[in-house]
Design a protein around this motif. Structure first.
Motif, mmCIF file in Angstrom:
data_model
loop_
_atom_site.group_PDB
_atom_site.id
_atom_site.type_symbol
_atom_site.label_atom_id
_atom_site.label_comp_id
_atom_site.label_asym_id
_atom_site.label_seq_id
_atom_site.Cartn_x
_atom_site.Cartn_y
_atom_site.Cartn_z
ATOM 1 N N UNK B 74 0.864 -1.189 0.000
ATOM 2 C CA UNK B 74 0.000 0.000 0.000
ATOM 3 C C UNK B 74 0.896 1.233 0.000
ATOM 4 N N UNK B 75 0.599 2.193 -0.887
ATOM 5 C CA UNK B 75 1.422 3.391 -0.966
ATOM 6 C C UNK B 75 1.039 4.422 0.081
ATOM 7 N N UNK B 76 -0.106 4.187 0.730
ATOM 8 C CA UNK B 76 -0.575 5.167 1.705
ATOM 9 C C UNK B 76 -0.996 6.474 1.058
ATOM 10 N N UNK B 77 -1.431 6.408 -0.204
ATOM 11 C CA UNK B 77 -1.770 7.648 -0.919
ATOM 12 C C UNK B 77 -3.120 8.195 -0.479
ATOM 13 N N UNK B 78 -3.952 7.313 0.107
ATOM 14 C CA UNK B 78 -5.276 7.667 0.612
ATOM 15 C C UNK B 78 -6.260 8.111 -0.470
ATOM 16 N N UNK B 79 -5.990 7.746 -1.724
ATOM 17 C CA UNK B 79 -6.974 8.021 -2.770
ATOM 18 C C UNK B 79 -8.283 7.320 -2.430
ATOM 19 N N UNK B 80 -8.170 6.210 -1.729
ATOM 20 C CA UNK B 80 -9.372 5.455 -1.361
ATOM 21 C C UNK B 80 -10.266 6.263 -0.430
ATOM 22 N N UNK B 315 -0.569 15.997 -5.601
ATOM 23 C CA UNK B 315 0.200 15.140 -4.695
ATOM 24 C C UNK B 315 -0.818 14.464 -3.782
ATOM 25 N N UNK B 316 -0.681 13.154 -3.597
ATOM 26 C CA UNK B 316 -1.672 12.431 -2.772
ATOM 27 C C UNK B 316 -1.769 13.013 -1.370
ATOM 28 N N UNK B 317 -0.599 13.358 -0.821
ATOM 29 C CA UNK B 317 -0.651 13.847 0.553
ATOM 30 C C UNK B 317 -1.263 15.228 0.666
ATOM 31 N N UNK B 318 -1.408 15.893 -0.469
ATOM 32 C CA UNK B 318 -2.114 17.168 -0.448
ATOM 33 C C UNK B 318 -3.594 16.944 -0.763
ATOM 34 N N UNK B 319 -3.864 16.233 -1.871
ATOM 35 C CA UNK B 319 -5.248 16.113 -2.333
ATOM 36 C C UNK B 319 -6.063 15.123 -1.506
ATOM 37 N N UNK B 320 -5.486 13.985 -1.179
ATOM 38 C CA UNK B 320 -6.258 12.974 -0.449
ATOM 39 C C UNK B 320 -6.101 13.118 1.059
ATOM 40 N N UNK B 321 -4.842 13.253 1.527
ATOM 41 C CA UNK B 321 -4.627 13.282 2.970
ATOM 42 C C UNK B 321 -5.091 14.606 3.570
ATOM 43 N N UNK B 322 -4.836 15.734 2.861
ATOM 44 C CA UNK B 322 -5.225 17.030 3.422
ATOM 45 C C UNK B 322 -6.453 17.620 2.739
ATOM 46 N N UNK B 344 -5.720 13.135 -17.025
ATOM 47 C CA UNK B 344 -6.628 12.041 -16.648
ATOM 48 C C UNK B 344 -6.105 11.408 -15.367
ATOM 49 N N UNK B 345 -6.975 10.743 -14.655
ATOM 50 C CA UNK B 345 -6.594 10.005 -13.442
ATOM 51 C C UNK B 345 -5.858 10.893 -12.434
ATOM 52 N N UNK B 346 -6.397 12.089 -12.223
ATOM 53 C CA UNK B 346 -5.736 12.992 -11.279
ATOM 54 C C UNK B 346 -5.565 12.337 -9.923
ATOM 55 N N UNK B 347 -6.488 11.434 -9.578
ATOM 56 C CA UNK B 347 -6.483 10.888 -8.226
ATOM 57 C C UNK B 347 -5.491 9.758 -8.016
ATOM 58 N N UNK B 348 -4.874 9.290 -9.117
ATOM 59 C CA UNK B 348 -3.988 8.133 -8.988
ATOM 60 C C UNK B 348 -2.546 8.564 -8.681
#
Lengths: 372, 422, 483
Positions: B74-80, B315-322, B344-348
């Motif tokens: 798991x990358x811990x990106x928190x897109x989920x 960045x995942x830690x900006x968009x998903x985590x924060x 495309x796939x901004x969330x990935x």
């Protein structure tokens, strides 16, 4: 040995079931408007369903109607019209006396299938007598249902060979308030096909889109009449043709004649051929050479071919094979009504074995035999 | 999902883990945004699959080691979390779970050494710079190294930038509108010191005085993600103190998304412990620099004479985590002649994910290539992003495809947009 | 079970080790689908990447009499993709090639693992799209859609999956590969394609599917109207449907569902509304505009208190996002819930909803309602607290009552989720023993060893259905466990 054909005329479903249990080689018949499907050959018996008739349930606010198989399409359409509704798959041969069961078993739709789909898309439920003599229910009476195997779809086009339809329920739609038709002569088949392809690719709601070779297109639109001038103008601009408008009586007459196949000779043959746009040119050239009449319906997903002499049918059969197309003979002298390539026989044989292991009804075959 | 996890057995964060499992309805809406599911196509490597696996471990039906390969990936990106309609706080499960698992697993010695090396170098700018220099010198020898050590080397810049000694106070231009402290980020100040410089200039341009406490340390995110809770707490305690002593602040701004979410995690890290209140106070002040500027109201930059197409990479830690997605876009849109492109796939995830590209280079490469393609397909001249890890990863991946698209921090783009008017 | 494990190793002849999953950690995540109250562990999961691998696996299963189940993304809401205990799961999510797209015939041929939304994505450059839109369309696969004849919000005008499938290549459970249908919209002879749709995995595995694409509607009018009472919203539906308008979609959400959706995705629904109606007109611009004048008049006459009309695609998607996230969003109100999927005659919607409310009060369980009003397709979501003793049983009993209510009104036990494991006990309420026997006969001819997703849809036999009270028979045997 040639045995006499019997015609059974059951008045009740139970009686029909008894006939099925006691006989073999049965050929169901409704209005008899598609003689190639309903006329008995040697050693076959007819079950005439015309007495098992009548609307069972019709609630206009539900937009569904249930009727016995022998009910005529005309009777159903009249009942629906009183409430501004219609059968959107636009069943053919209604004036000739086609029945609901016959139309479903033959799997026929008219030019109106262009808009919302064919008969298989509108049948919700069926009751049929299988080869064991059981009355079986499939599907339901509501517009949406995913319970159990989809027998209603299986019965669409089953030609009375998997069971004897006794009842069917259909989804219906509000009839368009008004309709109007634009006739455009594109000059050639190629031009007309380009026009169809163009119209098919746009989100334009057409009630019908028929082609009479070489190049005449009939484009029908429906809805509230106040939207027509703009929409017609757009069609004229898209096709770069003024064309000619068919309105009111003239318009409804035109489509009525199309659905009744008035352009074909009642003594000759009539074949339905599921089609694809890409195959039209090649197909049409051959039919032209045979001197046969054609009408391409519903954006050319369907072709009707008619001719005077059934001796053409074996030629059509082999030509269909070569193009990987299938045909269904509605009128004409044939032993077996399906022409050309038949798909999925391995799967169909299993279903036939389950529903009619003793051949109470006629069987499915690989190929056409010589016309008699 | 129903579960039989005895939350109290897992300490102060047990309840949070149990809640996350409970909230998951197994609908599968997380699958299409999960980078590992997208590349591997296996249920174990999906968020709901991992939740299931962690649940099994916490219930005692599976051992930590059995579940480890999949949880580790798991990358811990928190897109989920972003895509979850049921509001599952996946982060509340995976972080404490990793801490729990770290203590209860049989560790691979090589991996252990590698992780130790990471934790002893990355968070210490002096050591990290030294190592980098060594590595750059030894580049011709990298073919001799094991694969796991080769991959970090391939991420290295060709030359190590000169150290930038930042002042303790960077004054505001014109009337002062706010006073903030800046977290400088360990790896970032070594790899791309110009980002901090640009951030300071942009803040100053907007009337913001910036304090840069000298004694600040690593935020502890790296240790947290590797499950080294105690190590993380040491860093965290130090930073709590440093920022508490930085004088009156309107915000603590971060310009590396990973560090920003690291600071934000202090609350959870100290949940139920004496430092909890202080961690909450700190959390209330932490803001990504883009969000801070957006809320403050950005002074209009002069932009460019010619139109420029810039693609924004989340960045995942900006968009998903924060949850910061719109602010940086708004800042960029406010630059005259900047045309913002959306890939495309901004969330990935791009595959950077902290140290993920070091530990799982193959997956990281697949994701990086996918991201590079999506970014290149926008037809942009440059990419803007808000995280050093993404910046390095995306830059390398774009280079690999032969693209000449440059990658910048959002603040660098803004700085340039101001400079042009000067 | 030891023998089975040894046997499974033999699958290694077809699959490399990384695509033959058989360890506990690999199998556990495959135990459930979108309905987590059922779990069951397979012996192995194989990750098929080619059609040939699927054919070989099915033949292997037939030869060894091992049951199998084909799985796409595992989003079934009826337990349709819960593995057959100790059988083989054939995962198809990697079998996802777009075989051919024909923009002229407007068809696309895909493998079963292709995700529903992906079909529209690949068709988009040709201004075409794939109409069936189940709420899980961003992840559910065409194979699953086909097996369960999935619906969606736009069924009212466009029909279900089977109305959009033109041709199929499939491997039957005994390994025979069959083709039927084709690129034409029309057919001659029995509609085998239509019959194959909705088989719930009992007829083997579809390998290639020819789908029909439609031109993207050039214009939409999407309206969200809020009402003070459910009755008012229900009346509006009746008025709209009987006016002769044919919207692309006609949906209702009640107070609880609105609350959940708002919490999840902030769709902008009025939080104090008792019910909202979502109506979407689509098609040719001039026709839609002409219909829209009539629609807005109707909405005004039926007493809507707030009306939002989407001004652009972003606003339209926002309205839909709330609706499409509703099921999972209910997870925010209650960790445990049962999704139901009954159909009632459209004119009796109001009556059905009143009865559901009455039952909800009697059982002291909250019920959220999200439904395809235009089709009479109800989706009551029964909320319960799984930690409370007996709550699950009460919820299941209430679910059963609702299903029976649908049948008694002349409706159906499922509109689009399928029978699966969840509703097989209710199939006999809708069909007579003779009807079901006929289905069994067909099934026996197609799957003589009863190995293809066995235990689903048809009642009785090898895996009894969910019971209303107490332990499931399979649970008693320890084969199945409910979370």
């Amino acid at each position: 040995m040639v045995a006499e054909s019997t015609v059974f005329l059951p008045a009740e479903v139970d009686e029909a079931a008894r006939i099925v249990r006691e006989n073999r080689n049965l050929r169901p018949r409704g209005g008899g408007t598609k003689p190639a499907l309903s006329s008995p050959l040697a050693e076959e018996h007819v079950v005439d369903m015309s007495k098992i008739s009548g609307i069972l349930e019709y609630s206009p606010q539900e937009f569904t109607i249930s009727a016995l198989a022998g009910t005529t399409i005309r009777e159903i359409e009249d009942a629906l019209a009183e409430n501004g509704q219609y059968l959107p798959f636009d069943p053919p041969l209604a004036t000739a006396g086609a029945t609901l069961g016959g139309t479903l078993a033959a799997g026929l739709s008219g030019p109106g299938r262009r808009r919302f789909g064919g008969i298989r898309d509108f049948v919700l439920g069926v009751r049929f007598i299988d080869g064991w003599g059981n009355v079986v229910l499939g599907g339901g009476k509501v517009v949406k249902n995913a319970a159990g195997f989809d027998f209603p779809k299986l019965m669409a086009g089953s030609l009375g060979r998997l069971g004897l339809l006794t009842e069917a329920t259909f989804k219906v739609f509000p009839r368009p308030h008004s309709t109007i038709t634009l006739e455009v002569d594109c000059g050639s088949l190629a031009q007309a096909l380009t026009g169809i392809n163009y119209l098919n690719s746009l989100s334009i709601d057409l009630e019908a889109l028929d082609l009479i070779p070489p190049g005449r297109l009939y484009i029908r639109i429906g809805g509230f009449a106040d939207s027509f001038p703009k929409r017609i103008k757009r069609l004229q601009e898209l096709l770069e043709h003024e064309g000619r408008l068919l309105e009111n009586e003239v318009e409804s007459q035109f489509w009525e004649q199309t659905k009744e196949f008035s352009w074909s000779s009642p003594e000759g043959f009539l074949v339905k051929i599921p089609m694809t746009l890409a195959k039209v040119e090649k197909f049409d050239e051959a039919m032209e050479n045979y001197g046969l009449a054609r009408c391409y319906s519903s954006g050319a997903c369907l072709c009707w071919v008619a001719g005077k002499d059934s001796r053409h049918l074996p030629d059509i059969d082999s030509f269909l094979h070569s193009l990987d197309l299938t045909g269904l003979v509605l009128r004409g002298n044939v032993d077996y009504p399906i022409l050309g390539a038949q798909k999925g026989l391995g799967f169909l044989r299993r279903i036939k074995e389950a529903l009619d292991p003793e051949d109470r009804f006629l069987s499915f075959k690989e190929t056409i035999s010589e016309s008699s | 999902m129903l579960h039989k996890i005895q939350a109290e057995k897992f300490g102060s964060r047990g309840e949070g883990m149990a809640h996350a499992v409970e909230a998951c309805v197994h609908c599968g809406f997380c699958l299409p945004t999960c980078p590992t599911y997208l590349t591997m196509g296996e249920e174990m490597d999906s968020p709901r699959g991992r939740i299931f696996l962690m649940k099994e471990v916490l219930e005692g039906n599976l051992s930590v080691d059995q579940a480890a390969p999949y949880v580790d990936r798991c990358l811990g990106c928190l897109a989920c979390e972003t895509s979850c309609p049921s509001g599952v706080r996946y982060g509340h499960l995976i972080s404490p779970y990793r801490a729990y698992a770290q203590k209860n697993r049989k560790n691979n010695l090589f991996q252990k050494t590698f992780r130790w090396l990471l934790m002893e170098s990355l968070p210490h700018p002096g050591r990290f710079r030294f190592l980098l220099q060594m590595a750059v010198f030894s580049r011709p020898l990298q073919g001799l190294l094991p694969r796991m050590l080769r991959s970090p080397l391939s991420l290295l810049p060709k030359t190590i930038p000169k150290e930038d000694d930042l002042p303790e106070i960077f004054p505001a231009k014109g009337d002062q509108r706010a006073r903030v402290a800046l977290l400088t980020g360990c790896a970032q100040q070594v790899l791309a010191p110009e980002i901090n410089r640009a951030t300071l200039r942009v803040l100053s341009e907007n009337g913001v005085e910036v304090v840069i406490p000298k004694s600040q340390g690593c935020c502890g995110a790296l240790a947290m993600h590797l499950g080294e809770v105690e190590r993380a707490k040491i860093s965290a305690r130090k930073n709590l103190e440093v920022f508490e002593n930085a004088g009156p602040l309107d915000a603590i701004v971060t310009n590396a998304a990973g560090c920003g979410s690291g600071l934000s995690e202090y609350r959870d890290l100290f949940h139920g412990e004496p430092e909890e209140e202080r961690a909450k106070n700190l959390f209330a002040l932490v803001q990504d620099v883009s969000l801070f500027l957006h809320n403050l109201g950005l002074k209009k930059p002069s932009g460019w004479p010619e139109p420029r197409k810039i693609a924004y990479h989340d960045a995942c830690h900006l968009s998903h985590a924060q949850g910061v997605r719109e602010a940086p876009r708004e800042l960029l849109r406010s630059i005259p002649n900047l045309i913002l492109m959306e890939p495309l796939e901004w969330e990935v995830c791009c595959g950077s994910a902290g140290t993920y590209n070091l530990e799982h280079p193959e997956t990281a490469d697949l994701l990086g290539q996918r991201k590079a393609k999506n970014l290149a397909d926008t037809g942009a001249d440059a990419v803007a992003t808000g995280n050093i890890g993404c910046l390095v990863q995306v830059r390398n991946q774009l280079e690999k495809t032969g693209s000449n698209i440059h990658v910048f921090h959002t603040m660098q783009i803004l700085e340039e947009a101001y400079r042009n008017g000067a | 079970m030891k023998d089975r494990a040894a046997l499974i190793k033999d699958l290694g002849r077809i699959f490399p080790p990384d695509r033959l999953l058989d360890s506990s950690a690999q199998l556990a995540p495959y135990e459930s689908d979108g309905l987590t109250c059922f779990r069951s562990r397979p012996s192995a999961v194989v990750l098929a990447e080619t059609q040939e691998e699927v054919i070989q696996t099915v033949r292997w299963c037939y030869q060894h009499s091992v049951p199998f189940m084909a799985r796409g993304s595992g989003t079934s809401l009826s337990g349709g993709s819960v593995p057959v205990a100790d059988g083989v799961v054939i995962a198809l999510n990697r079998l996802s090639r777009i075989v051919q797209l024909d923009p002229v015939e407007r068809t696309v041929t895909v493998e079963p693992g292709v995700v529903n939304l992906k079909v529209s994505e690949v068709a988009a450059p040709y201004n075409l799209y794939y109409a069936p839109d189940p709420s899980s369309q961003q992840i559910c696969t065409i194979g699953g859609n086909l097996a369960f004849n999935s619906g969606g919000a736009h069924c009212l005008k466009y029909g279900m999956t089977s109305n959009h499938v033109l041709g199929i290549k499939a491997v039957l459970p005994d390994g025979e590969v069959v083709h039927f249908g084709g690129p034409s919209l029309e057919s001659a002879g029995p509609d085998l394609t239509g019959f194959y749709c909705g088989n719930e995995g009992l007829f083997g595995v579809a390998l290639e599917v020819v789908l029909r694409l439609l031109p993207k509607p050039e214009f939409f009018r999407t309206v969200m109207a809020a009402y003070d009472s459910m009755e008012a919203a229900g009346n509006a539906v009746t008025r709209i449907v009987s006016s002769g308008l044919l919207p692309g979609a006609l949906e209702i959400m009640d107070r609880l569902a609105i609350k959940a959706a708002e919490a999840a995705v902030q769709a902008g629904y009025p939080k104090d509304a008792a019910a909202i109606l979502i109506v979407e007109l689509d098609g040719e611009k001039d026709a839609v505009e002409s219909d829209y004048i009539r629609l807005s008049a109707l909405i005004n006459e039926t007493g809507a208190n707030t009306v939002i009309v989407a001004r652009d695609t972003v606003e339209r998607m926002k309205i839909w996002k709330g609706r499409k996230s509703a099921f999972s969003a209910v997870g925010r109100l209650s960790a445990d819930f049962i999704v139901q999927d009954g159909v009632v005659p459209r004119a009796r919607l109001g009556e059905a909803l009143a009865e559901i409310e009455r039952l909800s009060n009697i059982y002291n369980l909250r019920v959220a309602n999200v439904f395809h009003a235009g089709d009479g397709n109800l989706h009551p979501l029964i909320l319960y607290d799984g930690r409370e003793e007996g709550a699950l049983e009460r919820a299941e009993e209430l679910a059963g009552k609702i299903i029976k209510l649908c049948i008694s009104m002349g409706g159906s036990i499922t509109g689009e989720h399928g029978v699966g494991l969840e509703k097989k006990a209710y199939l006999p309420e809708m069909f007579s023993p003779v009807d079901i026997e006929t289905m069994e006969r067909v099934r026996a001819q197609i799957d003589p060893k009863f190995i293809s997703n066995t235990g689903k849809m048809l009642p009785g036999g090898e895996a009894p259905a969910l019971v209303i009270r107490g332990l499931h028979p399979l649970e008693k045997e320890g084969i199945l466990s409910r979370e």
